[in-house]
Design a protein around this motif. Structure first.
Motif, short mmCIF file in Angstrom:
data_model
loop_
_atom_site.label_atom_id
_atom_site.label_comp_id
_atom_site.label_asym_id
_atom_site.label_seq_id
_atom_site.Cartn_x
_atom_site.Cartn_y
_atom_site.Cartn_z
N ALA A 174 0.95 -1.20 -0.07
CA ALA A 174 0.01 0.11 0.01
C ALA A 174 0.89 1.42 0.04
N THR A 175 1.99 1.30 0.51
CA THR A 175 2.96 2.28 0.87
C THR A 175 3.71 2.64 -0.78
N ILE A 176 4.27 1.47 -1.24
CA ILE A 176 4.77 1.76 -2.57
C ILE A 176 4.05 1.87 -3.58
N SER A 177 2.92 1.69 -3.74
CA SER A 177 2.09 1.37 -4.94
C SER A 177 1.72 2.66 -5.61
N SER A 178 1.41 3.70 -4.66
CA SER A 178 0.98 5.11 -5.19
C SER A 178 2.09 5.74 -6.12
N PRO A 179 3.24 5.93 -5.19
CA PRO A 179 4.31 6.52 -6.06
C PRO A 179 4.81 5.80 -7.22
N LEU A 180 4.85 4.23 -7.47
CA LEU A 180 4.94 3.81 -8.41
C LEU A 180 3.97 3.84 -9.59
N LEU A 181 2.63 3.78 -9.10
CA LEU A 181 1.93 3.86 -10.06
C LEU A 181 1.70 5.49 -10.75
N LYS A 182 2.02 6.44 -10.12
CA LYS A 182 2.01 7.80 -10.46
C LYS A 182 3.14 8.00 -11.60
N HIS A 183 4.04 7.16 -11.40
CA HIS A 183 5.26 7.06 -12.44
C HIS A 183 4.82 6.35 -13.56
N ASP A 184 4.20 5.07 -13.46
CA ASP A 184 3.89 4.43 -14.65
C ASP A 184 2.73 3.28 -13.96
N ARG A 185 1.60 3.41 -14.62
CA ARG A 185 0.33 2.56 -14.17
C ARG A 185 0.77 1.07 -14.58
N ARG A 186 1.71 0.88 -15.46
CA ARG A 186 2.14 -0.47 -15.68
C ARG A 186 2.51 -1.43 -14.54
N TRP A 187 2.91 -0.47 -13.48
CA TRP A 187 3.38 -1.22 -12.36
C TRP A 187 2.17 -2.10 -11.65
N GLU A 188 0.97 -1.96 -12.16
CA GLU A 188 0.01 -2.76 -11.55
C GLU A 188 0.09 -4.16 -12.14
N MET A 189 0.73 -4.35 -13.21
CA MET A 189 0.87 -5.65 -13.88
C MET A 189 2.49 -5.94 -13.40
#
Length: 439
Positions: A297-312
């Protein structure tokens, strides 16, 4: 015309539609929703967990082989196969809060009935009834989250909600281990089924139905509700969703099979008392999963702001790392190494449940999410929840002449292959993620 439905305001008690402007994640009401959905996941996980720890006493009472015991994991998958798509369609067209409350209520009845059966066939049918909770709860929760939280907050919200899976694992294993030794496996089921009825009533009275498509473009919001045929055709052309479904299903195959049989492995191969399995293994796995969920939950938001493909990407990377952990866990004769490897694998899996769950929200429109999640659950139920535990039990039974009581441990060594396949599919699906995004 707005399709917002009326519901009880949990604060003021006024019957009103949930048509307020989109809130930030810090809204007290949204935290309340997260907590209620967290409890729903917690109870569902506790039930699945107690089944795994009660398998050995059930097997002995009914004189079953591992292949037969593995069929109990397939029981819930039957409900998905028969009714999952219908529930998904109802999720897209009817009140999701009412569907969720009904599902949890029926789930609780099935759990109580699991402790009152007289033979294996009745237990199998009771576990089919429990499948109502998963089949009705998963698509409704996912769909509601998609309309209650902004896209950039969904992964964090889902991570917090799904931390109930980890805490449920802790409580389920510990409490079930203690109860099973004190009152037997039958009363353990009965005690675990009661809280769901209270939660169902709470959801019915306090969780509001949001406007569908709150965060989508006006063109999408005002579009007509697609027919089931139109929905299926649209989803079939969604390449990213197809890879998500397959990747998730292969991942569940490995995880469900392992999670289903590990308590039995610890009892049978390491001679741990059922109470110790609950306390020791439950604490390790539960804390590892919760820790992983919080880190995710902590690392998801900054990673997804950079690139939404981190969801995969995050689920794909985690699958590869988890494969190594499970290979180590089932190839060593050391209990300490086995528990450490299982805990590490569980931590890694906890970090990616939020992003993996958010990927469906990001690639499917609000009026199709119920069916999309149901299709995902349908395939994963058959491949993962159904085939996974049964396949391991079947292989274990076939290996008894060669390995004796070590047949289950030998059978579990095949499961990490499925996680590797799942990781590869997540990575391939990331290539088309941006073209299939809806928000």
């Amino acid at each position: 015309m707005s399709d917002a439905l009326h519901a009880v305001d949990p604060v003021g008690g006024v019957d009103q539609p949930d048509i307020a402007k989109p809130r930030g994640f810090g809204s007290p009401y949204l935290y309340y929703v997260v907590f209620i959905f967290f409890l729903a996941n917690l109870l569902a996980t506790m039930d699945r967990t107690i089944l795994s720890i009660l398998l050995e006493p059930i097997r002995k009472e009914f004189s079953l082989q591992d292949s037969q015991v593995g069929l109990l994991g397939f029981a819930g998958a039957i409900f998905f196969a028969l009714f999952g798509l219908l529930i998904g369609r109802l999720t897209d067209t009817r009140s999701r809060t009412k569907l969720l409350a009904i599902a949890i209520g029926l789930f609780s009845v099935g759990t109580v009935m699991s402790g009152m059966v007289m033979n294996f066939a009745q237990l199998f049918l009771a576990r089919v009834a429990v499948g109502v909770g998963d089949a009705g709860g998963i698509p409704t929760k996912y769909s509601l989250i998609g309309d209650k939280f902004r896209p950039e907050h969904r992964a964090s919200a889902l991570a917090l909600i799904q931390s109930g899976l980890g805490i449920g694992a802790i409580l389920g294993l510990i409490i079930a281990g203690v109860l099973a030794q004190a009152v037997g496996w039958r009363m353990t089921f009965v005690y675990f089924g009661i809280p769901g009825a209270l939660l169902a009533l709470t959801i019915l009275l306090t969780v509001r139905e949001p406007v569908r498509g709150t965060f989508e473009s006006m063109a999408v919001q005002t579009a007509h509700a697609p027919s089931l045929g139109e929905t299926i055709r649209a989803l079939r052309s969604n390449q990213t969703l197809m890879f998500i479904v397959l990747a998730y299903s292969f991942t569940v195959f490995g995880l469900q099979g392992i999670g289903y049989w590990v308590p039995t492995l610890l009892i049978r191969s390491y001679h741990m008392p059922i109470r110790d399995v609950g306390v020791v293994y439950g604490t390790i796995i539960g804390l590892a999963f919760v820790g992983g969920m919080l880190v995710g939950a902590t690392i998801s938001s900054p990673l997804l702001k950079h690139d939404r493909r981190w969801e995969m990407w995050l689920p794909g990377i985690a699958n590869f790392l988890v494969t190594g952990c499970y290979v180590l866990a089932f190839s060593t004769s050391s209990l300490a190494i086995t528990l450490t490897a299982l805990g590490t694998a569980t931590f890694l899996l906890g970090t990616i449940l939020g992003p993996a769950s958010a990927a469906i929200q990001s690639t499917v429109s609000s009026r199709m999410r119920g069916v999309a999640v149901s299709i995902t659950m349908f395939v994963s139920a058959l491949i993962g929840q159904g085939v996974g535990p049964w396949a391991i039990g079947y292989i274990s039974t076939q290996l008894v002449p060669l390995y004796g009581d070590g047949s289950l441990k030998a059978a579990l060594q095949f499961t990490p292959i499925a996680l590797t396949v799942g990781g590869v599919l997540y990575m391939i699906g990331a290539r088309t993620f941006h073209q299939d995004r809806v928000d």
